[in-house]
Design a protein around this motif. Structure first.
Motif, PDB file in Angstrom:
ATOM      1  N   HIS A 139      29.066  49.214  51.280  1.00  0.00           N
ATOM      2  CA  HIS A 139      30.338  49.377  50.583  1.00  0.00           C
ATOM      3  C   HIS A 139      31.461  49.082  51.533  1.00  0.00           C
ATOM      4  CE1 HIS A 139      28.062  51.399  47.605  1.00  0.00           C
ATOM      5  NE2 HIS A 139      27.692  52.320  48.450  1.00  0.00           N
ATOM      6  N   TYR A 140      32.539  48.734  50.956  1.00  0.00           N
ATOM      7  CA  TYR A 140      33.755  48.633  51.748  1.00  0.00           C
ATOM      8  C   TYR A 140      34.589  49.856  51.417  1.00  0.00           C
ATOM      9  CZ  TYR A 140      38.453  47.311  52.873  1.00  0.00           C
ATOM     10  OH  TYR A 140      39.729  47.289  53.346  1.00  0.00           O
ATOM     11  N   HIS A 141      34.908  50.621  52.426  1.00  0.00           N
ATOM     12  CA  HIS A 141      35.627  51.857  52.152  1.00  0.00           C
ATOM     13  C   HIS A 141      37.056  51.697  52.519  1.00  0.00           C
ATOM     14  CE1 HIS A 141      31.666  53.553  52.272  1.00  0.00           C
ATOM     15  NE2 HIS A 141      31.523  52.781  53.297  1.00  0.00           N
ATOM     16  N   GLY A 142      37.836  51.587  51.524  1.00  0.00           N
ATOM     17  CA  GLY A 142      39.226  51.792  51.826  1.00  0.00           C
ATOM     18  C   GLY A 142      39.971  50.516  52.083  1.00  0.00           C
ATOM     19  N   SER A 143      41.079  50.450  51.439  1.00  0.00           N
ATOM     20  CA  SER A 143      42.031  49.418  51.720  1.00  0.00           C
ATOM     21  C   SER A 143      43.330  50.172  51.607  1.00  0.00           C
ATOM     22  CB  SER A 143      41.959  48.335  50.681  1.00  0.00           C
ATOM     23  OG  SER A 143      42.396  48.882  49.471  1.00  0.00           O
ATOM     24  N   ASN A 144      44.396  49.439  51.593  1.00  0.00           N
ATOM     25  CA  ASN A 144      45.641  50.136  51.386  1.00  0.00           C
ATOM     26  C   ASN A 144      45.691  50.793  50.033  1.00  0.00           C
ATOM     27  OD1 ASN A 144      47.111  50.089  53.613  1.00  0.00           O
ATOM     28  ND2 ASN A 144      47.884  48.036  53.274  1.00  0.00           N
ATOM     29  N   LEU A 204      42.538  46.575  45.496  1.00  0.00           N
ATOM     30  CA  LEU A 204      41.441  46.750  44.548  1.00  0.00           C
ATOM     31  C   LEU A 204      40.570  45.501  44.510  1.00  0.00           C
ATOM     32  CD1 LEU A 204      43.272  48.466  41.574  1.00  0.00           C
ATOM     33  CD2 LEU A 204      41.511  49.454  43.021  1.00  0.00           C
ATOM     34  N   LEU A 205      41.244  44.342  44.449  1.00  0.00           N
ATOM     35  CA  LEU A 205      40.508  43.085  44.376  1.00  0.00           C
ATOM     36  C   LEU A 205      39.663  42.895  45.622  1.00  0.00           C
ATOM     37  CD1 LEU A 205      40.374  40.595  42.479  1.00  0.00           C
ATOM     38  CD2 LEU A 205      41.922  39.481  44.075  1.00  0.00           C
ATOM     39  N   THR A 206      40.266  43.212  46.773  1.00  0.00           N
ATOM     40  CA  THR A 206      39.527  43.059  48.028  1.00  0.00           C
ATOM     41  C   THR A 206      38.274  43.918  48.032  1.00  0.00           C
ATOM     42  OG1 THR A 206      41.641  42.796  49.120  1.00  0.00           O
ATOM     43  CG2 THR A 206      39.747  43.154  50.494  1.00  0.00           C
TER      44      THR A 206
END
Lengths: 454, 225
Positions: free
Chosen positions: A344-349, B212-214
């Motif tokens: 999973h990718y956790h977290g973005s802005n 979200l898209l990323t």
């Protein structure tokens, strides 16, 4: 990064040589790790030929730049000493660069101290069990991360000027904006640093009778801070770079001073070059320090101290840390099948779930049984709490499933590990991160207490 | 709230955001191209190109964006007479894009490098044993997988780029958001908070979908191994 590039130059020159340079690996290990067959005589000749061509191309590029400097269309020779002299004279240093640099450093130091305080406060706020505090801190942190620093600066600059701070308006606007932005980044660093600690730390603190808050303050956050120190120094580089934004709101930092000097002698290009070199040297030295630091700090924390994974944290946010940690932990220098685990990718802005707590480190991952997705990282209560209402998140399982898993796991492990509810201790034995175990290198391993390299 | 609506009707806020989005998209395109070139150089077997690329990356990574932008204006335009167009406004616009692209390409390169680390060594070895040369190995085997592995950092770089596009103000791009915000505050000093919130919320709204898209893309595209 430079250390790597130096290594790259020595390393095997075969194709894609730089690919698997692992930044966390000990330099020696890199050199010993011969990734590809030695190129044969023909390949070596070809590489040498292309190398010469490359040198010529690069030199031609620089020559073109110099030529462009010397002969701008309808302009004067920018290399002439007339223009460079006032940019390099003693007066320029005494009256412009050094005061400017001082102002820059002043704002950066104040901002980094402030953002540490801000970051620790809100980082703890996001980890507290009280929902409302968590919510407020999350909103504040996310907001501060999403809004461009320049907008903050302009806002506070005008606001403070409107409130009657005439002298220090620009300075305090720079400091406050940087504190808000970088503080929110530090808050995330603290949060992910605490998330990276083995759960035993918290359990031990609770067992000693500490409250969750006390455990955070006395046990977890200090270790997380040490573990995150290198990343924080990278953040200092960001702060230093971002103070240059202050020149847009008329703060007389290094950039602004060099512009002023440039406008006096019509040699802004030259003065900017000098300022650029000063900025570069300071930032570069700080980056080097942040790369060297992890080795010296590892023994002071059970968290994994690592150099900041990559500088984009610089321009952005600590979610990069996790994302790129994951990117690097996947490396399998000896090839072979990777252990199965969800990526999973956790977290973005934008997206902040609690999933990072659950799935980015699966302590219980057993290399012998890679299909076993059971997460033993978190105590029962965590799962219970999540499953009773709240959004569905990765890593969440229902109570029944949980019980079944515990039973099943106890059976497979022969009941030998009589650990407390739901956390079989295999995690602390197999290491932190399942993926990194198989990919771990000899050489860098020894520094990490759990035998897993980052 | 009322103040916000009046302000929105008085000023072309959406237009300003559109300028920033355009700056972002152009710079994203150019920095992606430059970033791929840089990363190819960094992984190439040729030492001189590797050295040049890593020097380039180090240089721009440790350089404030603002000074690059000011240099684009005062150095490249005023003194070196770089011109993209005869009109001032579009000239500054393209100079700002150049500055942003140079700065961002370095981070694109670094993101891609971290993506390359997700590609197991066996892939490159297999490619070599099939007789593929450097460009074939890189272009057909390693980089496609690296792109899929570096969606997350690339997305973060894009978000940063969007936020950094406000620094175009330092390059005299007068129509973008931070300049407009400054103007609006000047004329509406009493509703300064409303002005700020308009722009802040605007950025939050822009950034959330990218994030979200990323996240979605990086989970969808990640190579399951």
């Amino acid at each position: 990064m430079t250390s790597t590039s130096a290594i790259e130059a020595n390393a095997d020159p075969s194709s894609l040589a730089g690919v698997h340079k692992h930044r966390f690996r000990h330099p020696k290990a890199v050199e010993q790790n011969i990734l590809f067959d030695e190129p044969g005589p023909r390949a070596r000749r070809r590489i040498a030929l292309f190398n010469v061509v490359g040198v010529v191309v690069v030199l031609a590029f620089f020559a073109w730049i110099l030529y462009r400097f010397a002969n701008p269309p309808m302009g004067e020779n920018q290399l002439s000493w007339e223009l460079w002299k006032p940019a390099l004279s003693a007066d320029a240093w005494v009256y412009f660069y050094l005061p400017g640099l001082l102002a820059t450093l002043e704002a950066s130091v104040l901002a980094i101290v402030g953002s540490l305080v801000f970051g620790v406060l809100f980082g703890i706020g996001r980890l507290l069990p009280v929902k409302i505090i968590r919510w407020i801190s999350s909103i504040v942190v996310e907001f501060c991360r999403a809004v461009p620093v320049l907008l903050f600066m302009i806002f506070f600059w005008r606001l403070l000027a409107g409130l009657g701070f005439n002298n220090g308006a620009a300075f305090w606007a720079v400091v406050i904006s940087l504190v808000l932005y970088n503080g929110s980044v530090v808050a995330e660093l603290v949060r992910s640093g605490v998330g990276n600690l083995p759960l035993g730390q918290r359990e031990a603190a609770i067992a000693l009778g500490m409250s969750p808050l006390r455990s955070l303050i006395s046990v977890e956050v200090p270790q997380a801070l040490i573990a995150m120190l290198p990343a924080m120094i990278t953040q200092l580089v960001v702060v230093l770079k971002d103070t240059a934004l202050g020149s847009i709101i008329t703060y007389t930092d290094l950039l602004q001073e060099s512009r002023r000097l440039g406008s006096a002698h019509f040699n802004a290009l030259q003065t900017l070059c000098v300022a650029a070199v000063i900025y570069f040297i300071i930032c570069f030295v700080l980056s080097l320090v942040s790369e060297k630091l992890p080795q010296h700090l590892q023994h002071r924390t059970v968290g994994v101290v690592r150099e900041p994974v990559q500088a984009p944290i610089a321009i952005l946010d600590p979610s990069n840390v996790l994302a790129q940690e994951r990117a690097s932990e996947r490396e399998l220098p000896q090839g072979g099948a990777e252990p199965l685990y969800p990526d999973h990718y956790h977290g973005s802005n934008a997206v902040v779930t609690d999933a990072w707590r659950y799935s980015h480190m699966e302590h219980g991952h057993d290399l012998q049984h890679p299909d076993e997705h059971f997460k033993t990282t978190f105590p029962e209560s965590v799962y219970r709490k999540r499953s009773s209402g709240g959004p569905s998140i990765a890593g969440e399982i229902s109570d029944e499933e949980f019980e079944a898993k515990v039973r099943q796991l106890r059976q497979t492990h022969g009941g030998g590990e009589d650990s407390d509810s739901g956390s079989t201790d295999s995690g602390s034995e197999t290491g932190f991160e399942p993926g990194s175990d198989s990919g771990s290198e000899t050489g860098s391993d020894s520094s990490s207490p759990n035998g897993s390299s980052k | 709230m009322q103040a916000m609506l009046t302000l929105l009707s008085q000023y072309d806020v959406l237009g300003a955001f559109w300028v920033n989005i355009q700056l972002t998209l152009w710079s994203a395109l150019f920095s992606l191209i430059l970033g791929v070139v840089l990363v190819m150089m960094r992984i190439s077997p040729i030492p001189s190109l590797r050295a040049f690329a890593s020097g380039f990356v180090e240089f721009f990574k440790n350089m404030p964006l603002t000074i690059i932008m000011v240099f684009m204006l005062l150095g490249a335009f005023v003194q070196l007479r770089f011109q993209f167009s005869s009109t001032f406004s579009s000239n500054f616009y393209w100079l700002a894009i150049t500055g942003l692209s140079l700065y961002t390409s370095v981070f694109v390169c670094e993101s891609l490098r971290s993506g390359i680390n997700t590609v197991p060594l066996g892939q490159a070895e297999a490619a070599r044993s099939l007789g593929l040369g450097f460009f074939q190995t890189a272009g057909l085997i390693v980089l496609p997988q690296a792109f899929r592995g570096s969606v997350a950092p690339l997305g973060n770089t894009l978000i940063a780029l969007l936020k950094n596009s406000t620094v175009a103000a330092a390059c005299s791009v007068a129509t973008e958001t931070s300049t407009l915000m400054k103007t609006m505050i000047e004329y509406n000093a009493s509703s300064i908070v409303a002005v700020f919130m308009i722009f802040a919320i605007g950025y939050v709204i822009l950034i959330i979908p990218i994030g979200l898209l990323t996240t979605w893309l990086s989970n969808t595209l990640a190579v399951r191994r």
